[in-house]
Design a protein around this motif. Structure first.
Motif, PDB file in Angstrom:
ATOM      1  N   VAL A 123       0.838  -1.202   0.000  1.00  0.00           N
ATOM      2  CA  VAL A 123       0.000   0.000   0.000  1.00  0.00           C
ATOM      3  C   VAL A 123       0.875   1.253   0.000  1.00  0.00           C
ATOM      4  CG1 VAL A 123      -1.695   1.316   1.354  1.00  0.00           C
ATOM      5  CG2 VAL A 123      -1.922  -1.167   1.141  1.00  0.00           C
ATOM      6  N   SER A 124       1.917   1.239   0.821  1.00  0.00           N
ATOM      7  CA  SER A 124       2.809   2.394   0.917  1.00  0.00           C
ATOM      8  C   SER A 124       3.509   2.670  -0.424  1.00  0.00           C
ATOM      9  CB  SER A 124       3.844   2.123   2.016  1.00  0.00           C
ATOM     10  OG  SER A 124       4.969   2.925   1.847  1.00  0.00           O
ATOM     11  N   ALA A 125       3.973   1.587  -1.078  1.00  0.00           N
ATOM     12  CA  ALA A 125       4.659   1.758  -2.369  1.00  0.00           C
ATOM     13  C   ALA A 125       3.698   2.295  -3.422  1.00  0.00           C
ATOM     14  CB  ALA A 125       5.250   0.423  -2.824  1.00  0.00           C
ATOM     15  N   PHE A 126       2.453   1.810  -3.393  1.00  0.00           N
ATOM     16  CA  PHE A 126       1.451   2.284  -4.359  1.00  0.00           C
ATOM     17  C   PHE A 126       1.138   3.758  -4.112  1.00  0.00           C
ATOM     18  CE2 PHE A 126      -3.182   2.460  -5.659  1.00  0.00           C
ATOM     19  CZ  PHE A 126      -2.899   2.563  -7.010  1.00  0.00           C
ATOM     20  N   PHE A 128      11.982 -10.426 -10.802  1.00  0.00           N
ATOM     21  CA  PHE A 128      11.381  -9.084 -10.933  1.00  0.00           C
ATOM     22  C   PHE A 128      12.215  -8.054 -10.181  1.00  0.00           C
ATOM     23  CE2 PHE A 128       6.953 -11.127 -11.481  1.00  0.00           C
ATOM     24  CZ  PHE A 128       7.077 -11.079 -12.849  1.00  0.00           C
ATOM     25  N   MET A 129      12.671  -8.441  -8.986  1.00  0.00           N
ATOM     26  CA  MET A 129      13.472  -7.512  -8.172  1.00  0.00           C
ATOM     27  C   MET A 129      14.776  -7.157  -8.873  1.00  0.00           C
ATOM     28  SD  MET A 129      13.082  -8.981  -4.345  1.00  0.00           S
ATOM     29  CE  MET A 129      14.654  -8.310  -3.908  1.00  0.00           C
ATOM     30  N   ILE A 176       4.970  -0.830 -10.108  1.00  0.00           N
ATOM     31  CA  ILE A 176       5.753  -2.070 -10.233  1.00  0.00           C
ATOM     32  C   ILE A 176       6.216  -2.532  -8.852  1.00  0.00           C
ATOM     33  CG2 ILE A 176       7.924  -3.027 -11.113  1.00  0.00           C
ATOM     34  CD1 ILE A 176       7.489  -1.337 -13.640  1.00  0.00           C
ATOM     35  N   ALA A 177       6.682  -1.582  -8.038  1.00  0.00           N
ATOM     36  CA  ALA A 177       7.138  -1.948  -6.687  1.00  0.00           C
ATOM     37  C   ALA A 177       5.985  -2.534  -5.874  1.00  0.00           C
ATOM     38  CB  ALA A 177       7.710  -0.713  -5.988  1.00  0.00           C
ATOM     39  N   ALA A 178       4.799  -1.905  -5.974  1.00  0.00           N
ATOM     40  CA  ALA A 178       3.628  -2.425  -5.244  1.00  0.00           C
ATOM     41  C   ALA A 178       3.285  -3.825  -5.746  1.00  0.00           C
ATOM     42  CB  ALA A 178       2.449  -1.471  -5.432  1.00  0.00           C
ATOM     43  N   GLY A 179       3.419  -4.041  -7.066  1.00  0.00           N
ATOM     44  CA  GLY A 179       3.142  -5.362  -7.637  1.00  0.00           C
ATOM     45  C   GLY A 179       4.092  -6.415  -7.096  1.00  0.00           C
ATOM     46  N   ILE A 180       5.363  -6.036  -6.935  1.00  0.00           N
ATOM     47  CA  ILE A 180       6.334  -7.011  -6.404  1.00  0.00           C
ATOM     48  C   ILE A 180       6.000  -7.340  -4.948  1.00  0.00           C
ATOM     49  CG2 ILE A 180       8.769  -7.404  -5.853  1.00  0.00           C
ATOM     50  CD1 ILE A 180       9.504  -5.750  -8.298  1.00  0.00           C
TER      51      ILE A 180
END
Lengths: 237, 52
Positions: free
Chosen positions: A199-202, B35-36, B2-6
């Motif tokens: 959630v934080s990254a989004f 992915f990372m 992309i980060a949230a997806g990972i």
């Protein structure tokens, strides 16, 4: 006459080995709780300290989560002696080691980005060191613990009170995994930490594919959620 | 995103460890790690204009 099944029981063992088996299980739980604590500490710096995690910071968080997943794999698959001939410990600690090496590469890069004299680094130091330096220490620690556990660790199947030293024993847990309550608490705490990070990254990236190198706000809450924020200049992250 | 997806991949990986499918966890592990590494390579080569 049917061949007698080789049944290993923790109760048949010398008390010292029984204690060591318990210590191993404790170390596995402490690894996951330790990583959860570090990630919660990072949240503290993020929300209480008002600092925005950069792309490399998030990559280090991901690597830390992956290292803990290795320990969780050993805990949740401890009822298997082996998986198609592969050691459960080898798989679990191998995952931790690989993830720690990747995480170490990321944190080393970030340290090297700020190694020039006069560079104050990214973010404020915590206990005298920047978070990425602490991350490097954590990854080195994970590598050491994983290596030691691969040398001195006993089969996780011995964590069960009575386990057969055979191939996957799915019949022992026909209604799902029978983990102790503290393992479940650790598991769900860790799951909540991962979701909070998602959630934080989004929120930080909004609907953009990538985060800016030096984020300065939560893009999701600005305008249409795609407005540029932060800079791609200067040494990133 | 992309980060949230990972991170979501990591959550699915965690969920997979509860199932009697150990190889699913191993495959998801390598997928997430891949992915990372790709994301890291993207950020690491930003200034080289490789369009990675």
């Amino acid at each position: 006459m049917p061949a007698a099944k080789h049944i290993r029981s923790i109760n048949d063992e010398h008390p010292a080995w029984r204690i060591w088996t318990r210590i191993e299980l404790l170390i596995l739980h402490l690894c996951v709780l330790g990583i959860s604590g570090v990630l919660l500490g990072a949240f503290w710096v993020q929300f209480v300290g008002g600092e925005y995690p950069c792309p490399l910071c998030l990559l280090q968080r991901m690597a830390m989560i992956l290292t803990a997943v290795g320990s969780i794999f050993v805990i949740t698959h401890g009822h298997y002696a082996r998986i198609q001939g592969f050691s459960v410990m080898g798989l679990g600690y191998g995952m931790s080691l690989l993830a720690a090496v990747v995480g170490m590469s990321v944190s080393t890069r970030q340290i090297l980005l700020h190694i020039v004299p006069g560079d104050s680094g990214y973010g404020n130091p915590v206990f005298g060191l920047h978070l990425y330096t602490w991350a490097l220490i954590v990854f080195v620690f994970v590598i050491m613990v994983s290596g030691l556990m691969l040398i001195f660790g006993r089969e996780p199947v011995l964590h069960c009170p009575v386990c057969h030293d055979t191939e996957p024993a799915a019949s022992k847990t026909p209604h799902g995994l029978k983990l102790p309550w503290y393992s479940w608490c650790m598991y769900w705490l860790f799951g909540a930490v991962i979701l909070a990070n998602a959630v934080s990254a989004f929120a930080e990236a909004g609907f953009n594919a990538y985060l800016p190198d030096n984020p300065t706000s939560y893009i999701l809450f600005e305008g249409d959620g795609t407005s540029a924020s932060g800079t791609n200049e200067s040494s990133p992250k | 995103m992309i980060a949230a997806g990972i991170f979501l991949c990591l959550f699915f990986l965690l969920s997979s460890t509860l199932r009697h499918l150990p190889w699913l966890s191993v495959i998801l592990f390598f997928l997430t790690l891949g992915f990372m590494i790709l994301l890291f390579m993207h950020h690491a080569t930003d200034k080289l204009d490789l369009n990675f």
